[in-house]
Design an enzyme around this catalytic site. Structure first.
Site, PDB file in Angstrom:
ATOM      1  N   ASP A 285       1.811   4.009  -6.423  1.00 37.03           N
ATOM      2  CA  ASP A 285       1.641   3.694  -5.012  1.00 37.03           C
ATOM      3  C   ASP A 285       0.219   3.165  -4.847  1.00 37.03           C
ATOM      4  O   ASP A 285      -0.606   3.179  -5.765  1.00 37.03           O
ATOM      5  CB  ASP A 285       1.906   4.931  -4.136  1.00 37.03           C
TER       6      ASP A 285
HETATM    7  C1  GLC Z   1       1.719   2.421   1.001  1.00 39.68           C
HETATM    8  C2  GLC Z   1       2.949   3.271   0.933  1.00 39.68           C
HETATM    9  C3  GLC Z   1       4.052   2.677   0.126  1.00 39.68           C
HETATM   10  C4  GLC Z   1       4.019   1.174   0.233  1.00 39.68           C
HETATM   11  C5  GLC Z   1       2.744   0.687  -0.406  1.00 39.68           C
HETATM   12  C6  GLC Z   1       2.596  -0.843  -0.340  1.00 39.68           C
HETATM   13  O1  GLC Z   1       0.563   3.182   1.026  1.00 39.68           O
HETATM   14  O2  GLC Z   1       2.787   4.628   0.538  1.00 39.68           O
HETATM   15  O3  GLC Z   1       5.281   3.237   0.613  1.00 39.68           O
HETATM   16  O4  GLC Z   1       5.147   0.612  -0.405  1.00 39.68           O
HETATM   17  O5  GLC Z   1       1.604   1.303   0.157  1.00 39.68           O
HETATM   18  O6  GLC Z   1       2.507  -1.242   0.983  1.00 39.68           O
END
Ligand code: GLC
Length: 752
Positions: A285
């Site tokens: 993430d």
């Molecule tokens: C965010 C989220 C994740 C998302 C990623 C890209 O912090 O936790 O669900 O897909 O970043 O945007």
């Protein structure tokens, strides 16, 4: 074997040819596999590290820097980069100006729609309609791919018991069975029938794993999940996503039992790879790799990169600890070249499967499908089926458009085109939203609609327009109050300690109820709100979630009886935050409460002898039941359940058991009913839930019609992890077929 660079098509073809010539006689298990291996052999370490790095457009403030990075093979993926021309240009650079011509995989959060926005996933879960959800995600993929996106960071399939957690909006609720069926539908919709179809996106099962169990529902907080709960509940939707062919998984932010999930060898290497045989790739993430320093699990970014790579996180999102440190880590033997090659192979395999090497460019004409009328119509259908009727007294609903002289439309969400789109809506546009106010005016005509916003947003505490709202109510036959939460109050980093209706909405509702007019409350929100007070002030309550682009027409269809509400709650509604966690598949405890045993706080006298004898498991103020149970939802008609039958009273371990019942539409309107099938394992080697959903069926039943519904159990459906092993244990089991987790026809059987 080094290939001199040939025009890509030929070299790809040559790669294919080589594959067959090298393995002549053997069937190539997966041309993507062979092609990935062939390409891997030609790559430099820098190019390999590039493939493991996903960079956000924000990282490159200068487009030329971005192009040069792509030429140099410094990044294999971009997120939040889109647009036909931009994508085709950057892909052309990747394919024609870099040494090996490896295409980029471009990702974006397309969570519940791209330009045609559907209800938030929690709302879609309330439809209990996997096929409708699959179609919604297929439409989302068609629209997103037309802008060059071929990877979405979805579905989000985190189980949670906590409506304080803002991201409950993005998931499928509390139940592993319902969430698993929807995870399958979402992955299938996203990835389409063939991964190399230009409208197919790689799905990304997230957030792996346990993120929804954040303590106190506070986002990013610590999670403690014992292995039985992890395997029997939390992992179930992720296994379903893997079985549905999800090509990527996203490791999460949370510390799981002391080990951050982006550095967790147990969940990634042992369960995902070894037990499940997952062969796609794992992306972290956003900055979840380097955040292991904050967790106190890594000394520094370099250590964090080593931990993540050793755990099997193939690609780092947004941060550059991989890019900055892999060479050093290899030199210091903190990681191995085999691990790097495995990660890169996983990534290349998915890129080949997506057809990015063979068909990397976006057809500009594909954008013509965006906001196609059929897409908007499907969004309206899903929004209709997602809304849950929680109360309908005094025949408040449905309203008769031809008879009613006028309605008062009141509240901060009646005409809130951005709010109704909900959280995680990057590309949906408020200008495309059809609000409830617009839809009701279209239906009744402006003259019959008395609109007073009264509160400009959900947290507004100003009462200056209350009087005007009351006047409008007095002039009307009924009050349609549109309240709930702005979109910004749910989603990531949007946890709330209290989950009541914000602002002065309740006071406004009280003022309107005092007029004596019928009050119809429509709630648009990103979480289950504690709406006890508002419920008592209203004759009818329709929970419409944040219903997407077409929420307005969908809600109007239901309020004016074009269709009966049919949604059922995918999550328990609590009376207040003090009841959390509350989920239907809870354990019985040693002192289960009942109506007879419950002592309401107001029934206790002010003078009491010392009593030390404990009683039962309840709260003095909240009692022991939720506001609304999982699976609950009313209809404009009524349904009768009868004749539950078992194919046998005894089920063999290697056999099956069929449980059937009849469902009759005993009312005056054709409608859908979501019939639910629950099982209870009475005695186990660990304590077992009082109920578990094992099947459901959305049935369209005409008024007066009776249909038979059947559910079949196999021993595997009764298996559970008991802390040591996955077992199916003989003994007595209860079964129910009914309209919710709290009611239904009961029977039981013996498993032997
Ligand atoms: C965010 C989220 C994740 C998302 C990623 C890209 O912090 O936790 O669900 O897909 O970043 O945007």
């Amino acid at each position: 074997m080094k290939l001199t660079r040939l025009p890509l098509v030929l070299s790809a073809g040559l790669l294919m040819l080589m594959t067959f010539s090298c393995d002549s006689g053997k069937t190539v298990p997966d041309s993507a596999e062979a092609r990935a291996d062939n390409l891997l052999e030609q790559m430099t370490l820098d190019e390999k590290i590039g493939q493991m790095s996903q960079l956000d457009l924000g990282y490159f403030m200068d487009p030329e820097q971005l192009k040069q990075a792509v030429r140099d093979g410094r990044c294999g993926s971009l997120l939040n980069f889109l647009g036909t021309e931009q994508v085709n240009e950057i892909q052309r650079i990747a394919l024609e100006e870099s040494r090996l011509g490896i295409p980029l995989i471009i990702g974006r959060d397309v969570i519940h729609g791209y330009r045609t926005i559907f209800p938030i996933p929690l709302g879609m879960a309330a439809s209990w309609n996997p096929e409708a959800v699959r179609q919604a995600f297929r439409i989302s993929a068609i629209e997103a791919s037309s802008d060059g996106i071929r990877w979405t960071f979805g579905p989000m399939i985190d189980i949670t018991w906590d409506p304080r957690w803002g991201r409950i909006a993005e998931g499928c609720g509390e139940d592993p069975f319902l969430a698993s069926t929807l995870a399958t539908a979402m992955v299938t919709g996203i990835q389409g029938d063939s991964l190399n179809d230009p409208t197919s996106l790689a799905a990304c099962a997230k957030h792996y794993v346990g993120y929804g169990f954040a303590e106190a529902g506070r986002d990013y907080n610590t999670t403690y999940i014992p292995e039985p709960l992890l395997r029997n509940v939390v992992l179930k939707p992720f296994l379903a996503a893997k079985e549905a062919g999800a090509q990527t998984f996203m490791s999460a932010f949370n510390d799981l039992n002391g080990i951050p999930t982006s550095g967790n060898q147990f969940t990634i290497k042992k369960i995902l790879r070894e037990e499940w045989g997952f062969d796609g790739f794992v992306v972290s993430d956003w900055a979840s790799v380097t955040q292991m320093v904050n967790h106190g699990f890594a000394e520094d970014d370099k250590h964090a990169a080593a931990i993540a790579i050793n755990a099997g996180v193939d690609m780092e999102m947004a941060t550059t600890s991989y890019y900055d440190n892999i060479k050093t880590l290899l030199d210091k033997k903190k990681i191995t070249m085999v691990q790097i090659d495995d990660a890169v192979r996983n990534i290349l395999r998915v890129k080949f499967r997506l057809g990015l090497f063979d068909n990397p460019y976006v057809n500009p004409e594909a954008r013509a499908k965006i906001l196609d009328p059929s897409f908007l119509e499907h969004s309206r259908t899903v929004a209709r089926q997602s809304a849950v009727l929680l109360k309908n007294e005094n025949a408040a609903l449905p309203l008769a458009a031809e008879k009613i002289s006028s309605v008062a439309v009141i509240g901060p969400l009646a005409d809130a085109p951005r709010d109704q789109l909900g959280t995680w809506c990057f590309d949906g546009r408020a200008e495309n939203s059809v609000t409830p106010l617009k839809a009701i005016r279209d239906l009744l005509g402006d003259q019959r609609v008395n609109y007073v916003q009264a509160l400009t947003y959900s947290r507004d505490r100003s009462k200056k327009d209350f009087a005007a709202a009351v006047v409008a109510a007095r002039r009307s036959d009924a009050v349609l109050f549109f309240g709930g939460e702005e979109w910004i109050l749910s989603g990531e980093a949007r946890s709330r300690g209290e989950i009541g209706v914000p602002g002065a909405q309740t006071e406004l509702l009280e003022a309107l109820a005092a007029t004596g007019k019928p009050i119809i409350l429509v709630i648009m929100a990103g979480r289950p709100l504690a709406i006890g007070r508002e419920l008592n002030l209203s004759d009818a309550v329709l929970y419409a979630w944040h219903g997407g682009t077409m929420a307005g027409p969908a809600i109007a269809d239901l309020l004016f009886g074009k269709e009966s509400p049919s949604g059922k709650l995918p999550v328990t509604f609590v009376k207040g935050a003090g009841q959390i966690p509350f989920y239907y598949y809870r354990k019985n405890t040693g002192r289960p409460a009942s109506a007879q045993s419950f002592t309401p706080v107001d029934s206790i006298s002010s003078v009491n002898p010392q009593i030390s004898i404990g009683d039962k498991s309840f709260h003095l103020d909240y009692g022991f039941t939720p506001l609304f149970p999982f699976g609950f939802g009313l209809s404009y008609t009524t349904f009768g359940y009868s004749d539950i039958e078992l194919s046998s009273q005894v089920m063999k371990m290697d056999g099956t058991l069929t449980v059937s019942a009849r469902v009759t539409n005993t009312g005056k309107m054709d409608a859908d009913e979501i019939v639910q099938f629950y099982v209870r394992d009475r005695v186990g080697s660990i304590t077992r839930p009082i109920k578990e959903l094992k099947g459901y069926n959305r049935l369209s039943i005409k008024k007066g019609e009776t249909v038979e519904v059947k559910f079949t159990l196999r021993a595997a459906d009764l298996a559970f992890f008991n802390g040591k092993e996955t077992v199916t244990e003989p003994g007595r089991f209860d079964v129910w077929i009914g309209p919710s987790s709290e009611e239904g026809l009961h029977s039981d059987f013996i498993l032997e």
